[in-house]
Motif scaffolding. Structure first.
Motif: not given
Length: 492
Positions: A6-19, A65-70, A100-108
């Motif tokens: 499986a593939r599941f990728n997102h690099e999360t910029n926690t400061f980004s306003p991009v949804p 896969t999603a482009n980096p965003s919030g 990826h290794g740098a995904m953040v979600a609300e509460g995680i």
């Protein structure tokens, strides 16, 4: 044999306003995921190759896969994690994950660690192999819940498939009876800056990668990885991590600590000192009169799409025009409102635009849009196929696109933020970027394999965007402190 890939990728910029809504991931399941992944230049593609060579029953529950965003909403993470966890619950002999290794979600704060822990709970005896991005913020929870792990050794990332093949080889050893190796992690207090992670130029990152490659030649070592981390993710474990996989705990720990000590001794090399924008533009003007062909490439790294940028800050283009620079090609700039206006006007017609600076950046001062007058020279779909070397063959869609041609600049405007992977970004809109005198791209690194060889000089330009290399602009609240270089720190 039954293998899950499986593939599941997102690099999360926690400061980004991009949804980051679910649709941004373009999730594919089952046969559709397999079709996308087969032959792709990704770790997922390598996993598929391995399983098919083995003649295994292959289950592909997810490719997303999603482009980096919030940060994503909690329910987005749950929706994407569920099919992978369910596939593991149904039983298998091996699990191979392209994360990826740098995904953040609300509460995680650690989405990869959470996913791996849940998979381990459902499939406690099944070996798990993980391929990760060089910019992963590696946590102990990730390490404790997998059996083999490796990350990219290049930035720009041109070894994604090779990394997947490495993980598959390690998994093959496990399945062939070599036993379960030990995974060790060392996490020195270093918040490395992304522009100091380029592996193609001399510096600390290249030195550490060379050391990791040498360590991998030693007896008992399965893998050694240098993770630069993603600094714009405000979580406790952000920053540099060194990970080794070896026959036993002491060998793995010694290798990780050797890399960690080298990183700490060379920590000053991870600090990027950006020049004032006016200095960079003066350097660009001087370079334009030198020898060699092609444009001067100006990299607007403060608004980099692949770090969560909005792609609508206008600082560099505004300053370049004010400085009298002409023959500019710039883009893609994300401004759906401007695209709609140009499409309504139609090709061949003049328009007055207020371009960019329309997305508010939390904690940053407001800047007005750039007022431009020019002709619409293209209005159509922004679609192209990547020729490589990154994401070769992938179909990209920037949404609707439009081109504004003014006295000083030709500007590509799109509905979606988009990284300039390829000349096709511009060519699909009728622009020859190599004919420009100055080429302004919203990129740090991914554009370089294609564009840098075609340009006479490369100038990094600072802008006040949400991916700025000036870490003092960001209000870190969760990051473990003290950490170099944000704090005075003399020892680990």
């Amino acid at each position: 044999m039954r293998i899950i890939a499986a593939r599941f990728n997102h690099e999360t910029n926690t400061f980004s306003p991009v949804p980051t809504p679910l649709e941004n991931f373009g999730p594919l399941h089952g046969a559709a995921a397999l079709e996308f992944g087969r032959g792709s230049a990704t770790a997922f593609g390598a996993f598929i190759d391995y399983a098919e060579r083995m003649g295994a029953e292959l289950v592909t529950p997810l490719c997303a896969t999603a482009n980096p965003s919030g940060p994503a909403a909690r329910d987005v993470f749950e929706a994407l994690a569920a099919p992978v966890i369910e596939a593991a619950r149904e039983g298998c002999d091996a699990i191979l994950l392209d994360l990826h290794g740098a995904m953040v979600a609300e509460g995680i704060d650690d989405c990869e660690g959470e996913l791996l822990a849940r998979i381990r709970e459902k499939a406690p005896g099944v070996p798990i192999g993980v391929a990760l991005d060089l910019h992963g913020n590696i946590t102990e929870r990730m390490v404790q819940n997998c059996d083999v792990l490796a990350g990219f050794k290049t930035y720009p990332h041109i070894d994604m498939r090779e990394t997947g093949a490495h993980v598959a080889r390690m998994m093959a050893r496990v399945l062939e009876g070599a036993g379960r190796p030990w995974v060790a992690r060392v996490h020195p207090p270093i918040l490395a800056q992304t522009l100091r992670m380029n592996t193609e130029v001399p510096g600390i990152m290249a030195d550490l990668i060379d050391l990791a490659r040498e360590i991998e030649t030693r007896e008992g070592i399965w893998a050694a990885t240098v993770f630069g981390g993603f600094p714009l993710s405000d979580i406790p474990d952000a920053g540099v991590s060194l990970v080794a996989v070896a026959d036993d705990a002491s060998t793995a720990q010694a290798a990780a600590e050797e890399l960690g000590e080298a990183a700490w001794q060379g920590r000053a090399g991870f600090v990027y000192e950006e020049a004032p924008l006016e200095v960079s533009l003066a350097e660009a003007r001087a370079a334009s009169g030198g020898g060699g062909g092609g444009p001067v490439l100006l990299l607007d790294h403060g608004d980099n799409c692949m770090s969560g940028g909005t792609c609508d800050t206008i600082d560099v283009l505004r300053a370049a025009l004010r400085a009298g620079m002409r023959g500019i090609v710039a883009g893609p700039i994300c401004d759906p409102e401007a695209v709609a206006q140009m499409h309504a006007a139609g090709e061949g017609n003049a328009v007055e635009l207020r371009l960019g600076n329309k997305v508010a950046l939390p904690g940053f001062p407001e800047n007005p849009p750039l007022d431009l007058t020019g002709d619409v020279t293209f209005a159509g779909p922004g679609r192209y196929v990547v020729r490589g070397p990154i994401y070769t063959g992938q179909c990209c869609d920037m949404g609707r696109a439009a081109v504004l041609t003014t006295e000083g600049a030709t500007v590509l405007v799109t509905e979606r933020p988009h990284e300039p992977w390829d000349l096709g970004v511009f060519e699909c809109a009728g622009i020859d970027p190599v004919s420009a005198d100055f080429l302004i791209l919203k990129s740090r690194m991914y554009c370089r394999p294609v564009f840098e060889p075609l340009c006479r000089a490369v100038i990094e330009c600072a802008s006040a965007g949400i991916t700025s290399s000036n870490l003092d602009l960001f209000d870190f609240r969760k990051l473990a402190r003290p950490i170099y270089p944000l704090d005075p720190i003399s020892s680990k």
